[in-house]
Design a protein around this motif. Structure first.
Motif, PDB file in Angstrom:
ATOM      1  N   PHE A 183       0.846  -1.198   0.000  1.00  0.00           N
ATOM      2  CA  PHE A 183       0.000   0.000   0.000  1.00  0.00           C
ATOM      3  C   PHE A 183       0.881   1.247   0.000  1.00  0.00           C
ATOM      4  O   PHE A 183       1.980   1.246   0.554  1.00  0.00           O
ATOM      5  CB  PHE A 183      -0.888   0.034   1.254  1.00  0.00           C
ATOM      6  CG  PHE A 183      -2.029  -0.938   1.204  1.00  0.00           C
ATOM      7  CD1 PHE A 183      -3.214  -0.608   0.557  1.00  0.00           C
ATOM      8  CD2 PHE A 183      -1.935  -2.184   1.798  1.00  0.00           C
ATOM      9  CE1 PHE A 183      -4.272  -1.506   0.510  1.00  0.00           C
ATOM     10  CE2 PHE A 183      -2.986  -3.091   1.756  1.00  0.00           C
ATOM     11  CZ  PHE A 183      -4.157  -2.747   1.110  1.00  0.00           C
ATOM     12  N   ASP A 184       0.368   2.311  -0.620  1.00  0.00           N
ATOM     13  CA  ASP A 184       1.081   3.583  -0.655  1.00  0.00           C
ATOM     14  C   ASP A 184       0.609   4.384   0.559  1.00  0.00           C
ATOM     15  O   ASP A 184      -0.533   4.833   0.596  1.00  0.00           O
ATOM     16  CB  ASP A 184       0.702   4.292  -1.975  1.00  0.00           C
ATOM     17  CG  ASP A 184       1.433   5.600  -2.116  1.00  0.00           C
ATOM     18  OD1 ASP A 184       2.450   5.786  -1.434  1.00  0.00           O
ATOM     19  OD2 ASP A 184       0.960   6.456  -2.908  1.00  0.00           O
ATOM     20  N   VAL A 185       1.460   4.531   1.591  1.00  0.00           N
ATOM     21  CA  VAL A 185       1.002   5.199   2.821  1.00  0.00           C
ATOM     22  C   VAL A 185       1.908   6.336   3.261  1.00  0.00           C
ATOM     23  O   VAL A 185       3.095   6.348   2.967  1.00  0.00           O
ATOM     24  CB  VAL A 185       0.852   4.214   4.010  1.00  0.00           C
ATOM     25  CG1 VAL A 185      -0.508   3.602   4.068  1.00  0.00           C
ATOM     26  CG2 VAL A 185       1.920   3.138   3.997  1.00  0.00           C
ATOM     27  N   ASN A 186       1.304   7.263   3.986  1.00  0.00           N
ATOM     28  CA  ASN A 186       2.019   8.400   4.527  1.00  0.00           C
ATOM     29  C   ASN A 186       1.885   8.322   6.045  1.00  0.00           C
ATOM     30  O   ASN A 186       0.768   8.243   6.561  1.00  0.00           O
ATOM     31  CB  ASN A 186       1.363   9.668   3.953  1.00  0.00           C
ATOM     32  CG  ASN A 186       1.834  10.928   4.628  1.00  0.00           C
ATOM     33  OD1 ASN A 186       1.562  11.159   5.806  1.00  0.00           O
ATOM     34  ND2 ASN A 186       2.527  11.742   3.876  1.00  0.00           N
ATOM     35  N   LEU A 187       3.013   8.315   6.760  1.00  0.00           N
ATOM     36  CA  LEU A 187       2.985   8.063   8.203  1.00  0.00           C
ATOM     37  C   LEU A 187       2.140   9.076   8.979  1.00  0.00           C
ATOM     38  O   LEU A 187       1.328   8.705   9.822  1.00  0.00           O
ATOM     39  CB  LEU A 187       4.413   8.019   8.760  1.00  0.00           C
ATOM     40  CG  LEU A 187       4.541   7.684  10.239  1.00  0.00           C
ATOM     41  CD1 LEU A 187       3.945   6.327  10.578  1.00  0.00           C
ATOM     42  CD2 LEU A 187       6.003   7.732  10.683  1.00  0.00           C
ATOM     43  N   ALA A 188       2.314  10.377   8.662  1.00  0.00           N
ATOM     44  CA  ALA A 188       1.571  11.410   9.400  1.00  0.00           C
ATOM     45  C   ALA A 188       0.065  11.250   9.175  1.00  0.00           C
ATOM     46  O   ALA A 188      -0.742  11.349  10.113  1.00  0.00           O
ATOM     47  CB  ALA A 188       2.030  12.790   8.949  1.00  0.00           C
ATOM     48  N   ARG A 189      -0.305  10.979   7.911  1.00  0.00           N
ATOM     49  CA  ARG A 189      -1.738  10.828   7.598  1.00  0.00           C
ATOM     50  C   ARG A 189      -2.297   9.570   8.275  1.00  0.00           C
ATOM     51  O   ARG A 189      -3.413   9.560   8.779  1.00  0.00           O
ATOM     52  CB  ARG A 189      -1.933  10.758   6.078  1.00  0.00           C
ATOM     53  CG  ARG A 189      -3.192  11.493   5.660  1.00  0.00           C
ATOM     54  CD  ARG A 189      -3.373  11.621   4.171  1.00  0.00           C
ATOM     55  NE  ARG A 189      -2.224  12.139   3.464  1.00  0.00           N
ATOM     56  CZ  ARG A 189      -1.745  11.612   2.330  1.00  0.00           C
ATOM     57  NH1 ARG A 189      -2.297  10.548   1.801  1.00  0.00           N
ATOM     58  NH2 ARG A 189      -0.714  12.141   1.712  1.00  0.00           N
ATOM     59  N   LEU A 190      -1.471   8.537   8.289  1.00  0.00           N
ATOM     60  CA  LEU A 190      -1.883   7.270   8.905  1.00  0.00           C
ATOM     61  C   LEU A 190      -2.136   7.465  10.404  1.00  0.00           C
ATOM     62  O   LEU A 190      -3.116   6.961  10.959  1.00  0.00           O
ATOM     63  CB  LEU A 190      -0.789   6.225   8.684  1.00  0.00           C
ATOM     64  CG  LEU A 190      -1.097   4.808   9.143  1.00  0.00           C
ATOM     65  CD1 LEU A 190      -2.284   4.234   8.407  1.00  0.00           C
ATOM     66  CD2 LEU A 190       0.113   3.905   8.922  1.00  0.00           C
ATOM     67  N   GLU A 191      -1.255   8.256  11.034  1.00  0.00           N
ATOM     68  CA  GLU A 191      -1.397   8.527  12.465  1.00  0.00           C
ATOM     69  C   GLU A 191      -2.742   9.211  12.749  1.00  0.00           C
ATOM     70  O   GLU A 191      -3.454   8.844  13.681  1.00  0.00           O
ATOM     71  CB  GLU A 191      -0.244   9.412  12.924  1.00  0.00           C
ATOM     72  CG  GLU A 191       0.255   9.034  14.292  1.00  0.00           C
ATOM     73  CD  GLU A 191       1.643   9.598  14.592  1.00  0.00           C
ATOM     74  OE1 GLU A 191       1.901   9.866  15.752  1.00  0.00           O
ATOM     75  OE2 GLU A 191       2.461   9.774  13.663  1.00  0.00           O
ATOM     76  N   GLU A 192      -3.085  10.166  11.893  1.00  0.00           N
ATOM     77  CA  GLU A 192      -4.367  10.887  12.043  1.00  0.00           C
ATOM     78  C   GLU A 192      -5.545   9.937  11.844  1.00  0.00           C
ATOM     79  O   GLU A 192      -6.522   9.950  12.570  1.00  0.00           O
ATOM     80  CB  GLU A 192      -4.480  11.978  10.975  1.00  0.00           C
ATOM     81  CG  GLU A 192      -3.766  13.260  11.320  1.00  0.00           C
ATOM     82  CD  GLU A 192      -3.774  14.201  10.117  1.00  0.00           C
ATOM     83  OE1 GLU A 192      -2.825  14.974  10.017  1.00  0.00           O
ATOM     84  OE2 GLU A 192      -4.708  14.125   9.271  1.00  0.00           O
ATOM     85  N   GLU A 193      -5.392   9.117  10.812  1.00  0.00           N
ATOM     86  CA  GLU A 193      -6.437   8.170  10.440  1.00  0.00           C
ATOM     87  C   GLU A 193      -6.717   7.186  11.574  1.00  0.00           C
ATOM     88  O   GLU A 193      -7.871   6.930  11.941  1.00  0.00           O
ATOM     89  CB  GLU A 193      -5.937   7.405   9.195  1.00  0.00           C
ATOM     90  CG  GLU A 193      -6.952   6.597   8.467  1.00  0.00           C
ATOM     91  CD  GLU A 193      -8.105   7.427   7.988  1.00  0.00           C
ATOM     92  OE1 GLU A 193      -9.217   7.117   8.438  1.00  0.00           O
ATOM     93  OE2 GLU A 193      -7.895   8.381   7.202  1.00  0.00           O
ATOM     94  N   ILE A 194      -5.648   6.678  12.170  1.00  0.00           N
ATOM     95  CA  ILE A 194      -5.780   5.712  13.267  1.00  0.00           C
ATOM     96  C   ILE A 194      -6.437   6.389  14.475  1.00  0.00           C
ATOM     97  O   ILE A 194      -7.315   5.807  15.116  1.00  0.00           O
ATOM     98  CB  ILE A 194      -4.393   5.116  13.641  1.00  0.00           C
ATOM     99  CG1 ILE A 194      -3.943   4.154  12.543  1.00  0.00           C
ATOM    100  CG2 ILE A 194      -4.450   4.392  14.979  1.00  0.00           C
ATOM    101  CD1 ILE A 194      -2.583   3.546  12.765  1.00  0.00           C
ATOM    102  N   ALA A 195      -6.025   7.622  14.759  1.00  0.00           N
ATOM    103  CA  ALA A 195      -6.595   8.350  15.908  1.00  0.00           C
ATOM    104  C   ALA A 195      -8.096   8.557  15.700  1.00  0.00           C
ATOM    105  O   ALA A 195      -8.892   8.395  16.628  1.00  0.00           O
ATOM    106  CB  ALA A 195      -5.892   9.694  16.065  1.00  0.00           C
TER     107      ALA A 195
END
Ligand code: DC
Length: 229
Positions: free
Chosen positions: A171-183
């Motif tokens: 998957f093409d992922v961005n760590l900062a966006r992923l952190e927001e998404e998980i929160a």
């Protein structure tokens, strides 16, 4: 009132938010014990995929309840992990990403969806035992599970783990966006009215932030040995 007989099939209920290692711990335990696995998140993801495909919104209670009865969701095991099938199509890659998690979390907040999926989850309880991974395994689905574990970790550690996992899956992922998404997803799972993400009173809580999978598996195996002896 009907009194249901107490099940003699042991269950290890593993709950916790995303990125705490639930799935990996469950897979290791299943291999060591030779027990069945219930990946309830996969069921919610598959159901959300099907509902979206059928154009059903989260407030279409009649449509969503009828959808569960269509029996269009299937799982099969493969060397790389559980494969998810919806209406005869392998949708494993389509639902495993963060988009799949986000949609699953939305439909999972609907009480009628949770009730509809309850029977199916409980049917997974078969001998010699079941390892059930999710958000409400120890509180709602298997409240009589003899072993309950709640895994947690700091948000930063969880995001990094999930990032690595998704990258490995292509998957093409961005760590900062992923952190927001998980929160955002955690907030939704914790604050819903029915079956919120919460540790059962009798759960063994493990902070996995500084622990490797092997250590966590060992800790759970100690609980299993204590239960069996
Ligand atoms: O475990 P997972 O990340 O695959 O789960 C995806 C979503 O499904 C999760 O954010 C909330 C929902 N879910 C749930 O509400 N109850 C469960 N027992 C398992 C998952």
């Amino acid at each position: 009132m009907t009194i249901e007989p107490k099940s003699t099939v042991p269950v290890i209920a593993i709950d916790g938010p995303s990125g705490t290692g639930k799935g990996t711990v469950a897979a290791h335990l299943a291999e060591r014990l030779g027990w069945h696995i219930l990946d309830s998140g996969a069921l919610y993801r598959a159901f959300a995929y099907l509902a979206t495909q059928r154009g059903l919104s989260a407030d279409d209670i009649g449509g969503l309840t009828a959808l569960e009865r269509t029996d269009l969701i299937r799982f099969s095991s493969a060397p790389g992990g559980v494969q998810i099938w919806v209406a005869g199509r392998n949708v494993t890659d389509a639902v495993r990403g963060e988009e799949g998690g986000r949609t699953a979390s939305v439909y999972a907040a609907v009480p009628a969806v949770r009730s509809a999926l309850l029977v199916r989850q409980r049917a997974a309880r078969r001998l010699p035992g079941l390892i059930a991974d999710g958000r409400d395994m120890g509180t709602v689905v298997f409240p009589d599970a003899p072993i309950k574990v709640f895994l947690d970790a700091t948000p930063g550690v969880r995001a990094k783990r999930r990032y690595k996992q998704l990258m490995e899956k292509g998957f093409d992922v961005n760590l900062a966006r992923l952190e927001e998404e998980i929160a955002r997803r955690d907030y939704q799972d914790i604050h819903r009215t029915q079956s919120p993400l919460i540790a059962a009173d009798d759960a063994h809580v493990v902070d996995t932030s500084e622990k490797g999978i092997k250590d966590v598996v060992c800790e759970v195996m100690q609980l299993v040995h204590a239960y069996m002896n």
